[in-house]
Design a protein around this motif. Structure first.
Motif, PDB file in Angstrom:
ATOM      1  N   LYS A   1       0.709  -0.890   0.160  1.00 29.39           N
ATOM      2  CA  LYS A   1      -0.081  -0.357   0.094  1.00 29.39           C
ATOM      3  C   LYS A   1       0.989   1.099   0.014  1.00 29.39           C
ATOM      4  O   LYS A   1       0.583   2.202   0.117  1.00 29.39           O
ATOM      5  N   THR A   2       2.377   1.162   0.218  1.00 29.94           N
ATOM      6  CA  THR A   2       3.102   2.212   0.050  1.00 29.94           C
ATOM      7  C   THR A   2       2.782   3.306  -1.231  1.00 29.94           C
ATOM      8  O   THR A   2       2.799   4.130  -1.044  1.00 29.94           O
ATOM      9  N   SER A   3       2.104   3.082  -2.735  1.00 33.93           N
ATOM     10  CA  SER A   3       2.251   3.452  -3.733  1.00 33.93           C
ATOM     11  C   SER A   3       0.391   4.071  -3.883  1.00 33.93           C
ATOM     12  O   SER A   3       0.021   5.177  -4.364  1.00 33.93           O
ATOM     13  N   GLN A   4      -0.421   3.656  -2.061  1.00 31.02           N
ATOM     14  CA  GLN A   4      -1.753   4.681  -2.989  1.00 31.02           C
ATOM     15  C   GLN A   4      -2.382   5.591  -1.461  1.00 31.02           C
ATOM     16  O   GLN A   4      -3.059   5.668  -1.491  1.00 31.02           O
ATOM     17  N   ILE A   5      -1.508   5.099  -0.941  1.00 27.66           N
ATOM     18  CA  ILE A   5      -1.371   6.128   0.595  1.00 27.66           C
ATOM     19  C   ILE A   5      -1.030   7.083   0.618  1.00 27.66           C
ATOM     20  O   ILE A   5      -0.170   7.330   0.134  1.00 27.66           O
ATOM     21  N   CYS A   6      -2.411   8.407   0.903  1.00 26.12           N
ATOM     22  CA  CYS A   6      -1.026  10.234   1.201  1.00 26.12           C
ATOM     23  C   CYS A   6      -0.667   9.931   1.605  1.00 26.12           C
ATOM     24  O   CYS A   6      -0.544   9.898   3.229  1.00 26.12           O
ATOM     25  N   SER A   7       0.737  10.251   1.483  1.00 25.69           N
ATOM     26  CA  SER A   7       1.836  10.640   2.685  1.00 25.69           C
ATOM     27  C   SER A   7       1.389  11.930   2.812  1.00 25.69           C
ATOM     28  O   SER A   7       2.365  11.824   3.947  1.00 25.69           O
ATOM     29  N   ASP A   8      -0.043  12.837   2.921  1.00 26.30           N
ATOM     30  CA  ASP A   8       0.276  13.815   3.747  1.00 26.30           C
ATOM     31  C   ASP A   8      -0.397  13.912   4.797  1.00 26.30           C
ATOM     32  O   ASP A   8      -0.315  14.449   5.813  1.00 26.30           O
ATOM     33  N   CYS A   9      -1.785  13.038   4.697  1.00 28.05           N
ATOM     34  CA  CYS A   9      -2.634  12.975   5.433  1.00 28.05           C
ATOM     35  C   CYS A   9      -3.240  11.306   5.918  1.00 28.05           C
ATOM     36  O   CYS A   9      -3.372  11.413   6.660  1.00 28.05           O
ATOM     37  N   GLY A  10      -2.047  10.258   5.037  1.00 30.65           N
ATOM     38  CA  GLY A  10      -2.905   8.797   4.988  1.00 30.65           C
ATOM     39  C   GLY A  10      -3.602   8.646   4.880  1.00 30.65           C
ATOM     40  O   GLY A  10      -4.217   7.051   4.989  1.00 30.65           O
ATOM     41  N   TYR A  11      -4.663   9.663   3.823  1.00 29.80           N
ATOM     42  CA  TYR A  11      -5.586   9.086   3.250  1.00 29.80           C
ATOM     43  C   TYR A  11      -5.431   7.132   2.245  1.00 29.80           C
ATOM     44  O   TYR A  11      -3.793   7.616   1.515  1.00 29.80           O
ATOM     45  N   ASP A  12      -6.500   6.906   2.167  1.00 24.92           N
ATOM     46  CA  ASP A  12      -6.230   5.460   0.913  1.00 24.92           C
ATOM     47  C   ASP A  12      -6.821   5.126   0.296  1.00 24.92           C
ATOM     48  O   ASP A  12      -7.781   5.264   0.509  1.00 24.92           O
ATOM     49  N   ASP A  13      -6.026   5.722  -0.557  1.00 23.80           N
ATOM     50  CA  ASP A  13      -7.377   5.817  -2.284  1.00 23.80           C
ATOM     51  C   ASP A  13      -7.591   4.625  -2.684  1.00 23.80           C
ATOM     52  O   ASP A  13      -8.135   5.199  -3.536  1.00 23.80           O
ATOM     53  N   GLY A  14      -7.208   3.635  -2.200  1.00 18.92           N
ATOM     54  CA  GLY A  14      -6.979   2.650  -3.138  1.00 18.92           C
ATOM     55  C   GLY A  14      -6.519   1.762  -4.406  1.00 18.92           C
ATOM     56  O   GLY A  14      -5.235   2.926  -4.827  1.00 18.92           O
ATOM     57  N   LYS A  15      -6.916   1.264  -4.313  1.00 18.28           N
ATOM     58  CA  LYS A  15      -4.959   0.110  -5.545  1.00 18.28           C
ATOM     59  C   LYS A  15      -5.374   1.249  -6.927  1.00 18.28           C
ATOM     60  O   LYS A  15      -6.152   1.416  -7.571  1.00 18.28           O
ATOM     61  N   HIS A  16      -4.227   1.523  -7.697  1.00 17.86           N
ATOM     62  CA  HIS A  16      -4.026   2.373  -8.509  1.00 17.86           C
ATOM     63  C   HIS A  16      -3.496   1.173  -9.758  1.00 17.86           C
ATOM     64  O   HIS A  16      -2.044   0.681  -9.100  1.00 17.86           O
ATOM     65  N   THR A  17      -3.713   1.554 -10.999  1.00 18.38           N
ATOM     66  CA  THR A  17      -3.662   0.393 -11.838  1.00 18.38           C
ATOM     67  C   THR A  17      -2.033   1.234 -12.304  1.00 18.38           C
ATOM     68  O   THR A  17      -1.780   2.280 -12.235  1.00 18.38           O
ATOM     69  N   LEU A  18      -1.083   0.433 -12.686  1.00 19.43           N
ATOM     70  CA  LEU A  18       0.482   1.471 -13.555  1.00 19.43           C
ATOM     71  C   LEU A  18       0.269   2.020 -14.410  1.00 19.43           C
ATOM     72  O   LEU A  18       1.512   2.866 -14.013  1.00 19.43           O
ATOM     73  N   ASP A  19      -0.526   2.545 -15.335  1.00 16.21           N
ATOM     74  CA  ASP A  19       0.104   3.700 -15.985  1.00 16.21           C
ATOM     75  C   ASP A  19      -1.047   4.944 -14.756  1.00 16.21           C
ATOM     76  O   ASP A  19      -0.930   5.963 -16.489  1.00 16.21           O
ATOM     77  N   ILE A  20      -1.241   4.367 -14.001  1.00 12.91           N
ATOM     78  CA  ILE A  20      -1.663   5.999 -13.388  1.00 12.91           C
ATOM     79  C   ILE A  20      -0.310   6.282 -12.748  1.00 12.91           C
ATOM     80  O   ILE A  20      -0.125   5.764 -11.635  1.00 12.91           O
ATOM     81  N   ARG A  21       0.534   7.172 -13.285  1.00  8.62           N
ATOM     82  CA  ARG A  21       1.309   8.076 -12.710  1.00  8.62           C
ATOM     83  C   ARG A  21       1.395   9.258 -11.677  1.00  8.62           C
ATOM     84  O   ARG A  21       2.527   9.278 -10.908  1.00  8.62           O
ATOM     85  N   GLN A  22       0.493  10.314 -11.876  1.00 10.97           N
ATOM     86  CA  GLN A  22      -0.221  10.618 -10.681  1.00 10.97           C
ATOM     87  C   GLN A  22      -1.233  10.785 -10.366  1.00 10.97           C
ATOM     88  O   GLN A  22      -1.963  10.256 -10.947  1.00 10.97           O
ATOM     89  N   TRP A  23      -1.805  11.714  -9.192  1.00 14.61           N
ATOM     90  CA  TRP A  23      -3.453  11.264  -8.810  1.00 14.61           C
ATOM     91  C   TRP A  23      -3.507  12.534  -7.197  1.00 14.61           C
ATOM     92  O   TRP A  23      -1.810  12.816  -7.260  1.00 14.61           O
ATOM     93  N   THR A  24      -4.545  12.612  -7.580  1.00 13.69           N
ATOM     94  CA  THR A  24      -4.686  13.431  -6.738  1.00 13.69           C
ATOM     95  C   THR A  24      -5.231  12.701  -5.215  1.00 13.69           C
ATOM     96  O   THR A  24      -6.425  11.851  -5.460  1.00 13.69           O
TER      97      THR A  24
END
Length: 378
Positions: free
Chosen positions: A334-357
């Motif tokens: 889950k290191t790539s799906q948790i927000c490093s600022d607030c700790g919110y878990d945005d769920g699994k991201h596919t490999l083609d998603i390189r940027q997310w809000t």
């Protein structure tokens, strides 16, 4: 004081090359004899205790009486072979990591280890047991107390001497900086500071030359196998082997040459990066990746293999130990799906998603840098 391996490229003359290859054979013979004996011993009495290296060494004098030509071998190399066999045999029963195999003279890489009679004469000459003086090249001249030497023949036909030396390495100055590192494919490493170390595809840089000889190797092997089959069908007294076909051997040598060059370039790149990281940071946190599982993705398997994550981790481990730094491995879950600022878990991201809000705090993340920050915070 630490143990350090130093690799020398040695240039033996024709007589010395013959002696080295003969010693490969002596050690290979002892390995196979002892392994066969240990297998039969276990079959006859599974409850019997393991033989240690000392017990195997006691069998060497009687083996030399039965096979007098073994007396020409470098004696400490036979003892080192027994030691390696015992350790490999024990490791199978303790860790189930693979049973030791019988050695073959057809294997392109051969080696043996000697423990005595090793002496550096000057910056370009070394004295090796049973071989005498030999010229060498090495970019690193500073040595310590030599513990042993491993003579190795690479698949490209080059001779090396790997010295194990007991030397003093000064710890690096503390920087009080910490870093988290995310491993990638497009970029080799991404740090929590936002620095991206690029991936260099050394395999692609030499792919055309290597593929040129790979095609010829496949074709020449097929032609040679037809000739060998003809010999067996016509019951020739001494049927030919693959080693008798010079064109096949040339192609095989060229493929091995380019493969070795790719490996050397990649390792040199990794050594430069890992030394730079150890100099800059006191604590380095990296992902504990299971490369074997990732290689099941056939679309990315070749690119992942080129990254050499295991080699990168291995270099960081011993360099951190040498220079007084700390390496920490972190579960990448889950290191790539948790927000490093607030700790919110945005769920699994596919490999083609390189940027997310982040939907909760609205911070826009670079996927890899965000993962590196999460690794650092663990």
């Amino acid at each position: 004081m630490v143990l350090k391996g130093i690799k020398l490229r040695i240039y033996p003359n024709q007589e010395q090359q013959t002696q080295i290859k003969m010693n490969f054979g002596y050690n290979r013979f002892v390995w196979n004899k002892m392994l066969n004996m240990m297998i039969k011993r276990y079959e006859n009495n599974p409850e019997a205790p393991f033989l240690n290296a000392f017990a195997l060494n006691n069998l060497l004098p009687s083996l030399k009486i039965e096979y007098p030509w073994l007396k020409k071998a470098e004696s400490t190399s036979l003892q080192a072979t027994n030691h390696d066999l015992v350790e490999s045999y024990k490791k199978f029963f303790k860790e189930h990591s693979g049973f030791p195999k019988f050695k073959s003279r057809k294997f392109p890489k051969q080696s043996y280890t000697s423990k005595m009679g090793i002496r550096l004469i000057n910056e370009h000459q070394i004295k090796l047991p049973k071989l005498g003086l030999m010229r060498f090249k090495c970019g690193q001249i500073k040595f310590g107390k030599i513990k042993n030497v491993t003579i190795r023949l690479s698949s490209a036909g080059k001779f090396y001497a790997i010295l194990l030396v007991d030397t003093d390495i000064a710890e690096l100055v503390k920087t009080n900086h910490f870093v988290g590192i995310d491993m990638g494919v497009a970029d080799l490493m991404i740090t929590s500071d936002g620095v991206k170390y690029p991936t260099i595809r050394f395999d692609k840089a030499l792919s055309r030359k290597k593929h040129y000889w790979e095609k010829r190797l496949a074709r020449r092997r097929l032609q040679a196998m037809k000739e060998i089959a003809w010999d067996h069908h016509n019951k020739v007294a001494e049927p030919r082997e693959l080693s008798d076909f010079s064109n096949y051997l040339k192609a095989k040598h060229m493929v091995a040459k380019y493969s070795e060059k790719i490996t050397n370039q990649r390792n040199n790149y990794l050594h430069n990066l890992t030394k730079q990281l150890v100099e800059q940071y006191d604590v380095i946190k990296i992902e504990d990746l299971k490369t074997k599982n990732l290689l099941r993705n056939h679309k990315l398997a070749r690119a992942i293999a080129n990254q050499s994550w295991r080699e990168l981790r291995s270099q960081l481990e011993y360099k951190c130990e040498w220079y007084g730094k700390q390496l920490v491995t972190v579960n990448p879950r889950k290191t790539s799906q948790i927000c490093s600022d607030c700790g919110y878990d945005d769920g699994k991201h596919t490999l083609d998603i390189r940027q997310w809000t982040c939907p909760k705090c609205g911070v826009q993340h670079d996927r890899d840098i965000n993962a590196a920050k999460n690794i650092l915070s663990v």
